[in-house]
Write an enzyme that holds these catalytic residues in place. Structure first.
Site, PDB file in Angstrom:
ATOM      1  CG  ASP A  74      -2.141  -0.912   1.021  1.00  0.00           C
ATOM      2  OD1 ASP A  74      -2.294  -1.472  -0.076  1.00  0.00           O
ATOM      3  OD2 ASP A  74      -2.923  -1.071   1.974  1.00  0.00           O
ATOM      4  CB  ALA A 212      -1.548   9.449  22.910  1.00  0.00           C
TER       5      ALA A 212
END
Length: 292
Positions: A74, A212
């Site tokens: 990819d 995060a």
């Protein structure tokens, strides 16, 4: 018919597959136009390709190309997109590794896939791109991304703050390790790793996924792709990192970044048996009982 061929690196164990592919093009009477680096590898390691036409930039593929072929994974497919751009040439992804979301034609199905391309038994699946704008044009002509734009911290353990607005209206200030703005294609890439939603191709949206985040109640947001997104990073350091797919550049504290949907789409060659839902199930191993 002219076929542009891009491969990042020739891998010795896949030499028979390369030879098979170019023999198919020869049998069809199609003309390969090979990236210059790959051509040199073919000449040196395989002893073929001396007479192949070659290209070095997207200007060489602006017109006259009927099909583009990516040989790799990819990541190689995404790099092929940067060469094809607005030419309109459909891209076929031949996978030399594990099953990919974009490069999903494997060695066993190569003959069948190429025959279907010749017989035009495929569809064009249109995929949107991001275009990124900054005051000093940090990425130059490489300011496009098929997967995502990422703003993240650099050389520090401290969080950064990314201020985001949508069509001129304030959205949020993300306290996090960074922020991803992804396309539907990119929803199965970095965004997915950070808890973002899976979006099926064809949806006209962008995804903002924090990396995060400090506040656990901050969740990914899906927004219409016609609305410009403005971002501004601030923190303790003087510079941070901005990435477009696999290309990264430093960005100074306070730089304003505008993310828009590109004015053209990329056409991906898709066969009936290679649909997105089947690929998702195979990659995510949904419904599989590992106890057996």
């Amino acid at each position: 018919m002219k076929v542009a061929v891009y491969c990042r690196k020739l891998i010795k164990q896949h030499i028979p597959q390369y030879a098979k592919f170019f023999n198919i093009l020869n049998d069809f009477g199609w003309t390969p136009v090979v990236h210059s680096d790959f051509k040199q590898q073919l000449i040196k390691k395989v002893g073929m390709g001396h007479h192949f036409d070659e290209f070095n930039s997207h200007f060489d593929l602006a017109t006259g190309i009927d099909l583009a072929v990516s040989i790799g994974g990819d990541g190689t497919f995404l790099r092929t997109v940067s060469y094809v751009r607005a030419s309109g040439a459909p891209i076929l992804g031949i996978n030399t590794g594990r099953l990919g979301f974009l490069a999903n034609v494997n060695e066993e199905s190569l003959d069948e896939a190429m025959q279907k391309v010749k017989d035009k038994k495929y569809v064009h699946q249109s995929r949107s791109l991001l275009r990124v704008e900054t005051a000093n044009n940090i990425f130059g002509e490489d300011n496009l991304a098929m997967n995502e734009l990422t703003l993240h911290k650099k050389d520090t353990s401290s969080m950064i703050t990314v201020h985001a607005s949508l069509e001129g209206k304030y959205l949020n200030s993300y306290w996090a390790d960074g922020l991803i703005v992804g396309t539907p294609t990119g929803s199965t890439a970095y965004s997915l790793s950070c808890g973002g939603p899976i979006i099926t191709p064809g949806c006209q949206v962008h995804i903002l996924t924090p990396i995060a985040p400090h506040n656990l109640n901050v969740r990914p947001v899906v927004v219409p792709d016609h609305m410009p997104i403005k971002l501004q990073v601030e923190g303790r350091d003087r510079s941070y990192l901005m990435s477009l797919d696999s290309i990264s550049k430093p960005i100074k504290n306070g730089t304003e970044v505008t993310v828009k949907k590109a004015e053209f789409m990329i056409n991906v060659v898709k066969f009936e048996e290679n649909n997105f839902l089947d690929t998702i199930r195979a990659k995510m191993m949904w419904g599989m009982d590992k106890r057996n």
